[in-house]
Scaffold this motif. Sequence first.
Motif, PDB file in Angstrom:
ATOM      1  N   LEU A 243       0.816  -1.214   0.000  1.00  0.00           N
ATOM      2  CA  LEU A 243       0.000   0.000   0.000  1.00  0.00           C
ATOM      3  C   LEU A 243       0.849   1.264   0.000  1.00  0.00           C
ATOM      4  O   LEU A 243       0.576   2.212  -0.746  1.00  0.00           O
ATOM      5  CB  LEU A 243      -0.929  -0.013   1.223  1.00  0.00           C
ATOM      6  N   PHE A 244       1.900   1.284   0.819  1.00  0.00           N
ATOM      7  CA  PHE A 244       2.716   2.496   0.929  1.00  0.00           C
ATOM      8  C   PHE A 244       3.799   2.570  -0.145  1.00  0.00           C
ATOM      9  O   PHE A 244       4.510   3.575  -0.241  1.00  0.00           O
ATOM     10  CB  PHE A 244       3.331   2.587   2.325  1.00  0.00           C
ATOM     11  N   ASP A 245       3.932   1.521  -0.946  1.00  0.00           N
ATOM     12  CA  ASP A 245       4.811   1.578  -2.112  1.00  0.00           C
ATOM     13  C   ASP A 245       4.107   2.263  -3.284  1.00  0.00           C
ATOM     14  O   ASP A 245       4.765   2.840  -4.160  1.00  0.00           O
ATOM     15  CB  ASP A 245       5.224   0.167  -2.548  1.00  0.00           C
ATOM     16  N   ILE A 246       2.787   2.171  -3.294  1.00  0.00           N
ATOM     17  CA  ILE A 246       2.003   2.685  -4.418  1.00  0.00           C
ATOM     18  C   ILE A 246       2.284   4.163  -4.702  1.00  0.00           C
ATOM     19  O   ILE A 246       2.564   4.532  -5.860  1.00  0.00           O
ATOM     20  CB  ILE A 246       0.493   2.440  -4.181  1.00  0.00           C
ATOM     21  N   PRO A 247       2.230   5.065  -3.711  1.00  0.00           N
ATOM     22  CA  PRO A 247       2.508   6.478  -4.024  1.00  0.00           C
ATOM     23  C   PRO A 247       3.906   6.700  -4.605  1.00  0.00           C
ATOM     24  O   PRO A 247       4.086   7.533  -5.507  1.00  0.00           O
ATOM     25  CB  PRO A 247       2.359   7.168  -2.660  1.00  0.00           C
ATOM     26  N   LYS A 248       4.882   5.959  -4.113  1.00  0.00           N
ATOM     27  CA  LYS A 248       6.254   6.132  -4.596  1.00  0.00           C
ATOM     28  C   LYS A 248       6.398   5.640  -6.037  1.00  0.00           C
ATOM     29  O   LYS A 248       7.102   6.251  -6.850  1.00  0.00           O
ATOM     30  CB  LYS A 248       7.222   5.392  -3.674  1.00  0.00           C
ATOM     31  N   ILE A 249       5.732   4.542  -6.345  1.00  0.00           N
ATOM     32  CA  ILE A 249       5.776   4.019  -7.719  1.00  0.00           C
ATOM     33  C   ILE A 249       5.015   4.948  -8.658  1.00  0.00           C
ATOM     34  O   ILE A 249       5.478   5.253  -9.764  1.00  0.00           O
ATOM     35  CB  ILE A 249       5.192   2.595  -7.771  1.00  0.00           C
ATOM     36  N   LEU A 250       3.853   5.412  -8.207  1.00  0.00           N
ATOM     37  CA  LEU A 250       3.056   6.316  -9.043  1.00  0.00           C
ATOM     38  C   LEU A 250       3.798   7.622  -9.289  1.00  0.00           C
ATOM     39  O   LEU A 250       3.723   8.193 -10.388  1.00  0.00           O
ATOM     40  CB  LEU A 250       1.705   6.586  -8.373  1.00  0.00           C
ATOM     41  N   LEU A 251       4.546   8.090  -8.295  1.00  0.00           N
ATOM     42  CA  LEU A 251       5.352   9.301  -8.474  1.00  0.00           C
ATOM     43  C   LEU A 251       6.413   9.078  -9.545  1.00  0.00           C
ATOM     44  O   LEU A 251       6.636   9.944 -10.411  1.00  0.00           O
ATOM     45  CB  LEU A 251       6.008   9.680  -7.145  1.00  0.00           C
ATOM     46  N   ALA A 252       7.055   7.907  -9.510  1.00  0.00           N
ATOM     47  CA  ALA A 252       8.073   7.587 -10.518  1.00  0.00           C
ATOM     48  C   ALA A 252       7.449   7.481 -11.908  1.00  0.00           C
ATOM     49  O   ALA A 252       8.062   7.887 -12.902  1.00  0.00           O
ATOM     50  CB  ALA A 252       8.774   6.280 -10.149  1.00  0.00           C
ATOM     51  N   ILE A 253       6.232   6.952 -11.978  1.00  0.00           N
ATOM     52  CA  ILE A 253       5.538   6.866 -13.271  1.00  0.00           C
ATOM     53  C   ILE A 253       5.183   8.260 -13.777  1.00  0.00           C
ATOM     54  O   ILE A 253       5.392   8.589 -14.954  1.00  0.00           O
ATOM     55  CB  ILE A 253       4.254   6.012 -13.142  1.00  0.00           C
ATOM     56  N   SER A 254       4.649   9.089 -12.885  1.00  0.00           N
ATOM     57  CA  SER A 254       4.157  10.413 -13.288  1.00  0.00           C
ATOM     58  C   SER A 254       5.281  11.340 -13.737  1.00  0.00           C
ATOM     59  O   SER A 254       5.037  12.310 -14.456  1.00  0.00           O
ATOM     60  CB  SER A 254       3.367  11.054 -12.144  1.00  0.00           C
ATOM     61  N   ASP A 255       6.514  11.048 -13.320  1.00  0.00           N
ATOM     62  CA  ASP A 255       7.650  11.836 -13.803  1.00  0.00           C
ATOM     63  C   ASP A 255       7.863  11.644 -15.300  1.00  0.00           C
ATOM     64  O   ASP A 255       8.461  12.495 -15.972  1.00  0.00           O
ATOM     65  CB  ASP A 255       8.928  11.433 -13.060  1.00  0.00           C
ATOM     66  N   LYS A 256       7.358  10.510 -15.825  1.00  0.00           N
ATOM     67  CA  LYS A 256       7.564  10.192 -17.237  1.00  0.00           C
ATOM     68  C   LYS A 256       6.263  10.194 -18.030  1.00  0.00           C
ATOM     69  O   LYS A 256       6.255  10.453 -19.233  1.00  0.00           O
ATOM     70  CB  LYS A 256       8.226   8.815 -17.359  1.00  0.00           C
ATOM     71  N   ARG A 257       5.154   9.886 -17.323  1.00  0.00           N
ATOM     72  CA  ARG A 257       3.873   9.801 -18.025  1.00  0.00           C
ATOM     73  C   ARG A 257       2.738   9.936 -17.018  1.00  0.00           C
ATOM     74  O   ARG A 257       2.717   9.234 -16.007  1.00  0.00           O
ATOM     75  CB  ARG A 257       3.765   8.465 -18.758  1.00  0.00           C
ATOM     76  N   LYS A 258       1.810  10.825 -17.277  1.00  0.00           N
ATOM     77  CA  LYS A 258       0.665  11.006 -16.401  1.00  0.00           C
ATOM     78  C   LYS A 258      -0.397   9.964 -16.741  1.00  0.00           C
ATOM     79  O   LYS A 258      -0.864   9.891 -17.876  1.00  0.00           O
ATOM     80  CB  LYS A 258       0.064  12.405 -16.561  1.00  0.00           C
ATOM     81  N   ILE A 259      -0.746   9.166 -15.757  1.00  0.00           N
ATOM     82  CA  ILE A 259      -1.765   8.149 -15.976  1.00  0.00           C
ATOM     83  C   ILE A 259      -2.533   7.935 -14.680  1.00  0.00           C
ATOM     84  O   ILE A 259      -1.977   8.011 -13.585  1.00  0.00           O
ATOM     85  CB  ILE A 259      -1.144   6.818 -16.465  1.00  0.00           C
ATOM     86  N   LYS A 260      -3.816   7.689 -14.792  1.00  0.00           N
ATOM     87  CA  LYS A 260      -4.688   7.502 -13.637  1.00  0.00           C
ATOM     88  C   LYS A 260      -4.477   6.116 -13.024  1.00  0.00           C
ATOM     89  O   LYS A 260      -4.213   5.142 -13.732  1.00  0.00           O
ATOM     90  CB  LYS A 260      -6.151   7.650 -14.046  1.00  0.00           C
ATOM     91  N   LEU A 261      -4.628   6.049 -11.708  1.00  0.00           N
ATOM     92  CA  LEU A 261      -4.557   4.783 -10.984  1.00  0.00           C
ATOM     93  C   LEU A 261      -5.882   4.540 -10.272  1.00  0.00           C
ATOM     94  O   LEU A 261      -6.346   5.383  -9.498  1.00  0.00           O
ATOM     95  CB  LEU A 261      -3.428   4.805  -9.954  1.00  0.00           C
ATOM     96  N   THR A 262      -6.490   3.389 -10.530  1.00  0.00           N
ATOM     97  CA  THR A 262      -7.692   2.969  -9.810  1.00  0.00           C
ATOM     98  C   THR A 262      -7.277   2.050  -8.665  1.00  0.00           C
ATOM     99  O   THR A 262      -6.551   1.075  -8.884  1.00  0.00           O
ATOM    100  CB  THR A 262      -8.665   2.225 -10.743  1.00  0.00           C
ATOM    101  N   VAL A 263      -7.721   2.363  -7.462  1.00  0.00           N
ATOM    102  CA  VAL A 263      -7.416   1.558  -6.281  1.00  0.00           C
ATOM    103  C   VAL A 263      -8.700   0.885  -5.810  1.00  0.00           C
ATOM    104  O   VAL A 263      -9.709   1.547  -5.579  1.00  0.00           O
ATOM    105  CB  VAL A 263      -6.825   2.420  -5.146  1.00  0.00           C
ATOM    106  N   VAL A 264      -8.651  -0.442  -5.682  1.00  0.00           N
ATOM    107  CA  VAL A 264      -9.830  -1.220  -5.290  1.00  0.00           C
ATOM    108  C   VAL A 264      -9.493  -2.085  -4.081  1.00  0.00           C
ATOM    109  O   VAL A 264      -8.465  -2.763  -4.071  1.00  0.00           O
ATOM    110  CB  VAL A 264     -10.320  -2.120  -6.447  1.00  0.00           C
ATOM    111  N   GLY A 265     -10.359  -2.066  -3.086  1.00  0.00           N
ATOM    112  CA  GLY A 265     -10.167  -2.905  -1.908  1.00  0.00           C
ATOM    113  C   GLY A 265     -10.555  -2.178  -0.638  1.00  0.00           C
ATOM    114  O   GLY A 265     -10.891  -0.990  -0.653  1.00  0.00           O
ATOM    115  N   LYS A 266     -10.502  -2.901   0.468  1.00  0.00           N
ATOM    116  CA  LYS A 266     -10.815  -2.326   1.777  1.00  0.00           C
ATOM    117  C   LYS A 266      -9.528  -2.139   2.566  1.00  0.00           C
ATOM    118  O   LYS A 266      -8.655  -3.002   2.567  1.00  0.00           O
ATOM    119  CB  LYS A 266     -11.761  -3.256   2.551  1.00  0.00           C
TER     120      LYS A 266
END
Length: 413
Positions: A243-266
């Motif tokens: 869960l706490f890796d997700i923001p760091k990975i998304l930040l690395a992705i967004s530096d190169k390409r903006k893309i939406k992330l859908t998060v599903v679960g409780k």
Amino acid sequence: MKIGITGPDLILSHGGAQNHTLNVIRILSNYFEFIYFPDPYFYDKYRHYRNAVKERVKTMTLEGLKLPSSFDAILDENYSYNEIIKIYSEEQFDYIFDFDFNSRSIIPYDFITVFSKIKNVKFGVALQGLADISLRLPKFFFDTIRLDGGFKIPLFRAYQYFMRKVMIYKLTHAENNNIIMIMNKNYWENIRLEDHNVRILFPSNGWLNNITSDGNLTNLDNILMKKQEKIIYFARLSYGKGLFDIPKILLAISDKRKIKLTVVGKFEYEDERIRFFRMLEKYGLSDLVDYRGFLGDKELYEEILSSKVMLYPSHSDSFSIAILQALSLRTPVVAYNIAGLRIYSGLSAVKLVDEFDYDAMADAVIDFISKGNYDDLFSDANLKEFLRLHTWENVAEQYKDVFARIAEDLKIK
């Protein structure tokens, strides 16, 4: 043969272990009689959700899974843990099997070894969550200090390590145990069970029938490719599932390409939910994340089917049905190269990268997205054969063989 079932909470909880257990029992109910004994630890939760419990029990009965005749009485009274086991022991059965051997209380207290000893019956177990992380001390310590999540995580992990070591000791020294089933051969990297009757399941899980956006069940070859400009992360939302890796990975992705992330679960815990959204805000990623909460199968499958990539930075897994579902819905997966997920190594639509390597995760996601057309990925013969083998019927057949052999050994009809 009448088999007592213990293990995961099959009444109020959802997850891979429940999915595995219920699918196997559903298929084998034509060959064996099953009676489900909820862990006594679950009853406090059941009493808070009586109406939901009663509705679920009705469904379970229709599906052929019985509960103890004393279930309602236990639900209405505040019996102690040991009192519930004593009441359970009045039920008649020939064998007992735990589909997810683990401790579910705050102490390493395992239900099945105590129950089988009181009843004087043999028991078997499947290991799903018990060794989904490495229990080899150097790696365990190194992984712990790298996990994000605040000061509580190292404390919990230390307790977790101790608890699991005790549970494994109890299992391997239990006189009544006659079979240990594990989810895949890579489990040996996390745990060693020398000189015990161990069977490695292959395949160990199956994928459900797929559902297209119009609600119709389809075969794999008929799934329509309706991909949108988004990626998906679905899991039990906790630090162990990345869960706490997700923001760091998304930040690395967004530096190169903006893309939406859908998060599903409780979210497992409220403090983890708060920390996750604070991290998104800190990194300026809030607008890129669409949190959908818990979804039913049809809605979840639609989200997976319409996503370009499944992001799965889990630190603890014994197999991951989630990855199997994504592949069956023709959505490529990027995950960490941990022991429980190495069964997917070499498949064309799965990229496994080093644990905690956020840049490598981001690069793999972008690489899949850049392909545009996934026909080559999902026409790969190895992947097709992998999915063909991983059906619940093939999983259940292995349990059937084991239970039939045990019935023969114990001279049970």
